[in-house]
Design a protein around this motif. Structure first.
Motif, PDB file in Angstrom:
ATOM      1  N   ASP A 124      31.118  42.902  43.822  1.00 34.21           N
ATOM      2  CA  ASP A 124      31.833  43.807  42.922  1.00 34.21           C
ATOM      3  C   ASP A 124      33.103  44.356  43.558  1.00 34.21           C
ATOM      4  O   ASP A 124      34.090  44.616  42.870  1.00 34.21           O
ATOM      5  CB  ASP A 124      30.927  44.965  42.502  1.00 34.21           C
ATOM      6  N   GLU A 125      33.092  44.539  44.874  1.00 34.80           N
ATOM      7  CA  GLU A 125      34.284  45.059  45.564  1.00 34.80           C
ATOM      8  C   GLU A 125      35.477  44.121  45.359  1.00 34.80           C
ATOM      9  O   GLU A 125      36.612  44.578  45.221  1.00 34.80           O
ATOM     10  CB  GLU A 125      33.989  45.241  47.056  1.00 34.80           C
ATOM     11  N   PHE A 126      35.213  42.817  45.322  1.00 30.21           N
ATOM     12  CA  PHE A 126      36.280  41.844  45.077  1.00 30.21           C
ATOM     13  C   PHE A 126      36.949  42.119  43.737  1.00 30.21           C
ATOM     14  O   PHE A 126      38.170  42.238  43.649  1.00 30.21           O
ATOM     15  CB  PHE A 126      35.721  40.412  45.113  1.00 30.21           C
ATOM     16  N   LEU A 127      36.147  42.245  42.684  1.00 31.89           N
ATOM     17  CA  LEU A 127      36.698  42.435  41.354  1.00 31.89           C
ATOM     18  C   LEU A 127      37.336  43.816  41.198  1.00 31.89           C
ATOM     19  O   LEU A 127      38.266  43.988  40.416  1.00 31.89           O
ATOM     20  CB  LEU A 127      35.610  42.221  40.301  1.00 31.89           C
ATOM     21  N   ASP A 128      36.875  44.808  41.954  1.00 30.90           N
ATOM     22  CA  ASP A 128      37.500  46.129  41.939  1.00 30.90           C
ATOM     23  C   ASP A 128      38.862  46.103  42.632  1.00 30.90           C
ATOM     24  O   ASP A 128      39.775  46.835  42.249  1.00 30.90           O
ATOM     25  CB  ASP A 128      36.603  47.162  42.638  1.00 30.90           C
ATOM     26  N   TYR A 129      38.997  45.259  43.641  1.00 28.80           N
ATOM     27  CA  TYR A 129      40.216  45.220  44.457  1.00 28.80           C
ATOM     28  C   TYR A 129      41.326  44.363  43.842  1.00 28.80           C
ATOM     29  O   TYR A 129      42.480  44.771  43.792  1.00 28.80           O
ATOM     30  CB  TYR A 129      39.885  44.698  45.863  1.00 28.80           C
ATOM     31  N   VAL A 130      40.985  43.178  43.384  1.00 27.87           N
ATOM     32  CA  VAL A 130      42.001  42.229  42.933  1.00 27.87           C
ATOM     33  C   VAL A 130      42.569  42.653  41.574  1.00 27.87           C
ATOM     34  O   VAL A 130      41.849  43.160  40.713  1.00 27.87           O
ATOM     35  CB  VAL A 130      41.434  40.787  42.884  1.00 27.87           C
ATOM     36  N   LYS A 131      43.870  42.458  41.413  1.00 24.05           N
ATOM     37  CA  LYS A 131      44.583  42.762  40.168  1.00 24.05           C
ATOM     38  C   LYS A 131      45.369  41.523  39.750  1.00 24.05           C
ATOM     39  O   LYS A 131      45.845  40.758  40.596  1.00 24.05           O
ATOM     40  CB  LYS A 131      45.567  43.928  40.357  1.00 24.05           C
ATOM     41  N   SER A 132      45.530  41.354  38.462  1.00 21.85           N
ATOM     42  CA  SER A 132      46.334  40.241  37.965  1.00 21.85           C
ATOM     43  C   SER A 132      47.722  40.311  38.581  1.00 21.85           C
ATOM     44  O   SER A 132      48.312  41.387  38.695  1.00 21.85           O
ATOM     45  CB  SER A 132      46.436  40.283  36.438  1.00 21.85           C
ATOM     46  N   GLY A 133      48.217  39.151  39.004  1.00 20.52           N
ATOM     47  CA  GLY A 133      49.539  39.065  39.621  1.00 20.52           C
ATOM     48  C   GLY A 133      49.509  39.015  41.136  1.00 20.52           C
ATOM     49  O   GLY A 133      50.498  38.640  41.762  1.00 20.52           O
ATOM     50  N   MET A 134      48.381  39.397  41.750  1.00 21.33           N
ATOM     51  CA  MET A 134      48.265  39.320  43.207  1.00 21.33           C
ATOM     52  C   MET A 134      48.158  37.861  43.644  1.00 21.33           C
ATOM     53  O   MET A 134      47.685  37.011  42.884  1.00 21.33           O
ATOM     54  CB  MET A 134      47.047  40.091  43.708  1.00 21.33           C
TER      55      MET A 134
END
Length: 147
Positions: A124-134
């Motif tokens: 879940d930490e992955f999906l909390d951290y990553v944002k579109s465009g990164m």
């Protein structure tokens, strides 16, 4: 920059721009129109997924919690790969479901010159951290680097 380690479902390396969905990814609804009507960008057709609706799926680092929906999900992923409209990689916070995994594995085995690394169990930490465009880089060992 942050690194995450997941389980390799299909091997390979990739560097691409992240496209993030926080809802379940319905493979059929997302790809059907683009595959059926020749949209080379494979714009997401799933109106129930506002995070990615209308955005190109081809060539991106698709970041998802999990897939949902149709039992045709594996076949749809395989067809996207066969038509060269697949994401650069698929990255799952949770376990990949067996149907989506089957499409990715069959594409890896049966289609020449097509790669789509798939990594699951990134957390879940992955999906909390990553944002579109990164910027996302995937390594052979299941390491995912998010810039």
């Amino acid at each position: 920059m942050k690194e995450f380690k997941g389980r390799v479902v299909t091997p390979g390396t990739a560097t691409a721009t992240a496209l993030v969905s926080h809802g379940g990814f319905n493979t059929l609804a997302s790809f059907q129109k683009s595959l059926q009507f020749g949209d080379k960008e494979a714009k997401c057709g799933d109106q129930n997924n506002p995070d990615i609706y209308g955005k190109p799926l081809a060539g991106v680092a698709l970041c998802l919690p999990q897939t949902i929906g149709s039992t045709t999900g594996g076949l749809v992923l395989y067809c996207a790969c066969a038509m060269k409209r697949q994401p650069a990689c698929m990255l799952f916070a949770n376990h990949i479901d067996s149907l989506a995994a089957s499409g990715a594995v069959l594409a890896e085995v049966w289609i020449d010159d097509v790669t789509m690394p798939v990594i699951d169990c990134l957390g879940d930490e992955f999906l909390d951290y990553v944002k579109s465009g990164m910027k996302i880089t995937v390594k052979e060992d299941g390491t995912v680097i998010v810039d």
